[in-house]
Design a protein around this motif. Structure first.
Motif, PDB file in Angstrom:
ATOM      1  N   ALA A 272      -7.198   3.616  -1.344  1.00 55.09           N
ATOM      2  CA  ALA A 272      -8.315   2.979  -2.049  1.00 55.09           C
ATOM      3  C   ALA A 272      -9.635   3.598  -1.607  1.00 55.09           C
ATOM      4  O   ALA A 272      -9.822   3.929  -0.434  1.00 55.09           O
ATOM      5  CB  ALA A 272      -8.307   1.477  -1.780  1.00 55.09           C
ATOM      6  N   LYS A 280      -3.965   2.486  -3.405  1.00 52.43           N
ATOM      7  CA  LYS A 280      -4.718   2.336  -4.645  1.00 52.43           C
ATOM      8  C   LYS A 280      -4.099   1.216  -5.484  1.00 52.43           C
ATOM      9  O   LYS A 280      -2.898   0.970  -5.409  1.00 52.43           O
ATOM     10  CB  LYS A 280      -4.679   3.639  -5.450  1.00 52.43           C
ATOM     11  N   ARG A 281      -4.908   0.567  -6.301  1.00 52.73           N
ATOM     12  CA  ARG A 281      -4.419  -0.470  -7.222  1.00 52.73           C
ATOM     13  C   ARG A 281      -4.413   0.110  -8.629  1.00 52.73           C
ATOM     14  O   ARG A 281      -5.404   0.037  -9.348  1.00 52.73           O
ATOM     15  CB  ARG A 281      -5.282  -1.726  -7.153  1.00 52.73           C
TER      16      ARG A 281
END
Length: 343
Positions: A272, A280-281
């Motif tokens: 992120a 990370k999303r």
């Protein structure tokens, strides 16, 4: 957060829709739940990293007179390896660990059929769960590790990680850890335990590419030989979205894979933007699928040709699993162009 768990009566119909016999979905987490999921992942990753570095941390604490830190580390090490039974505290830690799914945009776990599920108590042939891809930090693996359906399964780690004290304690509290060396695997198999292993290892982690689905399996035949010798069925497992959790430097494969052969990780990652250690999303989140079990015969002394034959069948089963579920994971349009690279 909304969570659903469904059982579909017809296996074939479930496959046609990209679903499964048992589907567990977590999505629509609110901001606080997402933060909680992120806290769980940070705790997990810090325990992993600090545990591997614990000998250095202990030495530095001792050298600079931080004896309180030394005492705490010795206490945690004793808790990690002394015999004890799980109780109320371990249930609390496990419940906390299961909240990691709230961090992702969405998180789905699919068991394609009844043969995908472990059966405790010797009610059927034991299962060997081969989990792909390894990724930077085995996030799909960690979801299965604490999943309620997988409590009868022993998850096998590299001996170096298994013996790192803080990580070992975390794993004992939240699941059922084991060692991935051959002697330990044979011991577990003689007892008929359900097992899980990421056969791609460090090499599969090194190959992680945010734009490509890759597995490292062509030279990994040992688990198939053991499964044949001990009468195990092999369940292919794939975590869609694992490769999108961290950016990883590409290239220099020869030297990096050589380092992997020496047991040295060679990933160079970034997660992120606001906290690179966190994954990370992505919009798709994680989509973990446990496929139909590949039924193997029991052959006490398999030949190289027999091992190769069943290894090829396993690769074919893994690729078919990917093809069946890529549209559900990526969406119809993107799913049409996604291919699994087999190294």
């Amino acid at each position: 957060m909304s969570a659903t768990a469904t059982k579909l009566p017809r296996k074939d119909a479930a496959k046609e829709k990209g679903g499964g016999y048992y589907t567990d979905t977590c999505n629509d987490s609110n901001f606080l739940q997402m933060i909680l999921g992120g806290v769980v992942l940070i705790v997990f990753l810090l325990i992993w990293i600090s545990s591997v570095a614990s000998p250095i941390l202990f030495y530095l604490s001792l050298r600079y007179g931080h004896y309180g830190h030394c005492t705490i580390m010795l206490f945690l090490t004793a808790c990690a390896f002394l015999p004890w039974r799980k109780g109320f505290f371990s249930k609390l830690v496990t419940a906390f660990a299961r909240r990691n799914t709230n961090y992702y945009t969405q998180c789905t776990t699919v068991f394609e059929s009844s043969s995908s599920l472990p059966h405790p108590g010797g009610s059927s042939k034991p299962k060997f769960y081969a989990v792909h891809p390894h990724g930077a930090f085995c996030l799909g693996w960690s979801i299965l590790f604490t999943h309620r359906n997988m409590t009868p399964v022993r998850f096998c780690f590299s001996p170096a990680l298994y013996y790192s004290p803080f990580f070992h304690l975390w794993c004992r509290l939240t699941g059922n850890p084991g060692k991935a060396d051959k002697a330990s695997m044979v011991k577990y198999m003689k007892r008929g335990e359900n097992l899980a292993l990421p056969p791609g290892g460090f090499e599969e982690a090194t190959l992680t590419n945010i734009h490509q689905d890759r597995v490292y399996i062509r030279k990994r035949m040992g688990f198939i030989k053991l499964a044949l010798q001990h009468g195990y069925d092999v369940v292919p497992v794939y975590c869609f979205g694992e490769n999108q959790t961290y950016w990883n430097m590409q290239g220099a494969w020869k030297i990096r894979l050589w380092l992997n052969s020496l047991g040295i990780p060679s990933i160079f990652i970034w997660g992120a933007w606001f906290l690179p250690l966190l994954p990370k999303r992505s919009e798709m989140g994680l989509y973990v699928v446990c496929g139909d079990a590949l039924v193997l015969p029991r052959i006490e002394h398999p030949t190289k040709e027999q091992v190769r034959e069943w290894h090829d069948k396993y690769i074919a089963a893994l690729m078919h699993l990917f093809e069946r579920h890529k549209a559900s994971a990526y969406g119809e349009e993107l799913g049409k162009i996604q291919k699994l690279q087999v190294w």
